[in-house]
Scaffold this active site. Structure first.
Site, PDB file in Angstrom:
ATOM      1  N   HIS A  56       0.830  -1.188   0.000  1.00  0.00           N
ATOM      2  CA  HIS A  56       0.000   0.000   0.000  1.00  0.00           C
ATOM      3  C   HIS A  56       0.874   1.251   0.000  1.00  0.00           C
ATOM      4  O   HIS A  56       2.081   1.197   0.241  1.00  0.00           O
ATOM      5  CB  HIS A  56      -0.929  -0.003   1.208  1.00  0.00           C
ATOM      6  CG  HIS A  56      -2.036  -1.008   1.098  1.00  0.00           C
ATOM      7  ND1 HIS A  56      -3.091  -1.069   1.980  1.00  0.00           N
ATOM      8  CD2 HIS A  56      -2.258  -2.003   0.193  1.00  0.00           C
ATOM      9  CE1 HIS A  56      -3.913  -2.050   1.633  1.00  0.00           C
ATOM     10  NE2 HIS A  56      -3.419  -2.628   0.556  1.00  0.00           N
ATOM     11  N   GLU A  58       1.195   3.727   2.040  1.00  0.00           N
ATOM     12  CA  GLU A  58       1.887   4.032   3.281  1.00  0.00           C
ATOM     13  C   GLU A  58       3.171   3.223   3.425  1.00  0.00           C
ATOM     14  O   GLU A  58       4.204   3.734   3.886  1.00  0.00           O
ATOM     15  CB  GLU A  58       0.971   3.743   4.482  1.00  0.00           C
ATOM     16  CG  GLU A  58      -0.305   4.563   4.503  1.00  0.00           C
ATOM     17  CD  GLU A  58      -1.482   3.862   3.853  1.00  0.00           C
ATOM     18  OE1 GLU A  58      -2.598   3.983   4.392  1.00  0.00           O
ATOM     19  OE2 GLU A  58      -1.277   3.189   2.811  1.00  0.00           O
ATOM     20  N   CYS A  81      -5.636   1.440   6.277  1.00  0.00           N
ATOM     21  CA  CYS A  81      -6.431   0.234   6.554  1.00  0.00           C
ATOM     22  C   CYS A  81      -6.024  -0.382   7.884  1.00  0.00           C
ATOM     23  O   CYS A  81      -4.885  -0.251   8.338  1.00  0.00           O
ATOM     24  CB  CYS A  81      -6.271  -0.775   5.419  1.00  0.00           C
ATOM     25  SG  CYS A  81      -4.614  -1.487   5.270  1.00  0.00           S
ATOM     26  N   CYS A  90      -2.016  -1.386   7.464  1.00  0.00           N
ATOM     27  CA  CYS A  90      -1.068  -0.272   7.394  1.00  0.00           C
ATOM     28  C   CYS A  90      -0.947   0.432   8.740  1.00  0.00           C
ATOM     29  O   CYS A  90       0.100   1.009   9.060  1.00  0.00           O
ATOM     30  CB  CYS A  90      -1.505   0.721   6.326  1.00  0.00           C
ATOM     31  SG  CYS A  90      -1.281   0.104   4.638  1.00  0.00           S
ATOM     32  N   SER A 174     -16.752   6.445 -39.594  1.00  0.00           N
ATOM     33  CA  SER A 174     -16.605   7.321 -38.429  1.00  0.00           C
ATOM     34  C   SER A 174     -15.158   7.754 -38.217  1.00  0.00           C
ATOM     35  O   SER A 174     -14.810   8.259 -37.154  1.00  0.00           O
ATOM     36  CB  SER A 174     -17.112   6.603 -37.171  1.00  0.00           C
ATOM     37  OG  SER A 174     -16.364   5.424 -36.929  1.00  0.00           O
ATOM     38  N   THR A 202     -20.001  -2.374 -33.602  1.00  0.00           N
ATOM     39  CA  THR A 202     -18.808  -1.528 -33.629  1.00  0.00           C
ATOM     40  C   THR A 202     -17.579  -2.349 -33.970  1.00  0.00           C
ATOM     41  O   THR A 202     -16.724  -1.931 -34.763  1.00  0.00           O
ATOM     42  CB  THR A 202     -18.618  -0.822 -32.274  1.00  0.00           C
ATOM     43  OG1 THR A 202     -19.714   0.062 -32.061  1.00  0.00           O
ATOM     44  CG2 THR A 202     -17.322  -0.026 -32.235  1.00  0.00           C
ATOM     45  N   LEU A 210      -9.186  -1.088 -29.125  1.00  0.00           N
ATOM     46  CA  LEU A 210      -9.671  -0.714 -27.792  1.00  0.00           C
ATOM     47  C   LEU A 210      -8.552  -0.702 -26.759  1.00  0.00           C
ATOM     48  O   LEU A 210      -8.758  -0.986 -25.576  1.00  0.00           O
ATOM     49  CB  LEU A 210     -10.799  -1.642 -27.330  1.00  0.00           C
ATOM     50  CG  LEU A 210     -12.042  -1.665 -28.205  1.00  0.00           C
ATOM     51  CD1 LEU A 210     -13.075  -2.625 -27.626  1.00  0.00           C
ATOM     52  CD2 LEU A 210     -12.653  -0.266 -28.362  1.00  0.00           C
ATOM     53  N   GLY A 301     -21.563   1.120 -29.984  1.00  0.00           N
ATOM     54  CA  GLY A 301     -22.077   2.197 -30.831  1.00  0.00           C
ATOM     55  C   GLY A 301     -23.379   2.803 -30.356  1.00  0.00           C
ATOM     56  O   GLY A 301     -23.718   2.738 -29.171  1.00  0.00           O
ATOM     57  N   LEU A 305     -25.119   2.809 -26.586  1.00  0.00           N
ATOM     58  CA  LEU A 305     -25.227   4.060 -25.844  1.00  0.00           C
ATOM     59  C   LEU A 305     -26.689   4.369 -25.516  1.00  0.00           C
ATOM     60  O   LEU A 305     -27.016   4.774 -24.387  1.00  0.00           O
ATOM     61  CB  LEU A 305     -24.619   5.205 -26.653  1.00  0.00           C
ATOM     62  CG  LEU A 305     -23.121   5.123 -26.957  1.00  0.00           C
ATOM     63  CD1 LEU A 305     -22.693   6.306 -27.811  1.00  0.00           C
ATOM     64  CD2 LEU A 305     -22.310   5.070 -25.682  1.00  0.00           C
TER      65      LEU A 305
END
Length: 379
Positions: A56, A58, A81, A90, A174, A202, A210, A301, A305
């Protein structure tokens, strides 16, 4: 509870926030956290959480500070934590190192931790200051806090549109709606989320990677909504060398043979109920939440959406608008799901949107506010 907060405290917390930002998109199911150790008005240690199972923030900061940690102050963006997980608490490490003061940005929304870390430190005689730059620290962990509460990832929709709301021309072309500056920012958005989602159309039309494609970036997990498993095996999203892990959500009636072929390529196929016009999106989000995804970027696409908006599953939206007009076109609209709302009063709003100019493009980004009445109608 603590001594007064001064300019040095805020400066150190700002440094801790900048460190925490390096972990955004990399720490799930843990939150991104940064820490700074200071002694006698000087920073002597820095650290941030790099990923689940790794030390972590810390612990990294204490290691960097070394012998100088004793009697010092540690600034941490999130309450330390106080439980055993993949790593020890921690709080115990801070007490053992002789930290005299802990300045924390905000309490942990995890009910296993919330307030317990502060109590443990105070019981050990450590002075605790809480709430320094709290809003900035809460923004760092917003997807994590959302996931803790809902057990689903925070959903951000990203769209690139013309002035008249088109995602693509009538041929489906596009490339490119927006300019290079906008596309570069999208790469950074991918780098900072856990997963990016698109529909089968798409993938079949654009064959996207991607991936993040930025220096020192990381690729999000690729999520494909493909009810009938129509995406060919040759698609680039299925090439683990070009973008890493891919998960496909398909209907329960989709071809078993196709699913097996995807499995042979290392692609996981998850079967869910079919929804009206698309898969059961709440079921998909529930599954992603169980996998520990905090932040999902939905890129399209138009049908995908539209369904996310229609079912009120979008939490944030980032809409890139290019100074182009396709009026009269039969192209793809932003929300290709039928008539939509009957009245302007039923329009979805962005709360206090941030507006940025990216060359000739303009980005509108903000939280989504849904109307009290819902008269949206699908095709």
């Amino acid at each position: 509870m603590s001594e007064s907060i001064g300019d040095f405290d805020r400066a150190c917390m700002k440094q801790a926030i900048l460190l925490a930002e390096k972990g955004i998109g990399r720490t799930a199911p843990n939150p991104p956290v940064g820490a700074v150790v200071a002694r006698n008005g000087r920073i002597v240690g820095k650290g941030f959480h790099r990923g689940a199972g790794m030390p972590h923030a810390e612990i990294e900061a204490l290691k960097h500070a070394g012998d100088k940690a004793g009697g010092s102050t540690i600034y941490v963006t999130l309450e330390p934590c106080d439980h055993y997980g993949r790593t020890p608490p921690c709080t115990l490490a801070l007490i053992k190192a002789g930290i005299k003061r802990v300045v924390a940005g905000t309490l942990d929304p995890n009910p296993r931790v919330r307030g317990k870390g502060v109590s443990r430190l105070q019981d050990a005689g450590v002075d605790v200051s809480l709430g320094v730059m709290e809003m900035e620290c809460k923004n760092l962990i917003r997807p994590y806090a959302y996931w803790m509460k809902s057990k689903r990832p925070l959903v951000t929709v990203k769209a690139a549109v013309t002035l008249d709301g088109y995602l693509a021309a009538r041929t489906g072309d596009s490339k490119w709606v927006t300019n290079e500056k906008s596309r570069s920012l999208v790469m950074k958005m991918r780098d900072r989320c856990d997963a990016v989602m698109v529909g089968a159309r798409t993938v079949n039309k654009d064959d996207p990677l991607l991936s993040a494609r930025i220096r020192r970036g990381r690729d999000p997990v690729r999520i494909i909504l493909d009810a009938g498993l129509s995406v060919p095996l040759s698609s680039r999203v299925f090439d683990t060398k070009t973008g890493g892990r891919t998960i496909v959500y398909a209907s329960r009636t989709a071809s078993r043979a196709k699913a097996e072929n995807l499995g042979k390529k290392g692609i996981e196929v998850v079967r869910v109920r079919a929804g009206k016009g698309l898969l059961d999106l709440p079921m998909v989000l529930d599954d992603l939440g169980k996998r520990g995804f905090h932040h999902l970027l939905v890129e399209g696409g138009g049908t995908v959406l539209g369904e996310f908006f229609r079912h009120r599953l979008v939490d944030r939206a980032a809409v890139f608008v290019a100074p182009k007009i396709l009026t009269g076109s039969k192209g793809v609209k932003l929300a290709a799901m039928g008539p939509g709302p009957a009245k302007m009063s039923s329009a979805i709003l962005l709360k206090d949107p941030v507006v940025r100019k990216l060359g000739t493009d303009v980005l509108f980004e903000g939280d989504v506010i849904y109307p009290l009445t819902n008269d949206w109608r699908a095709a």
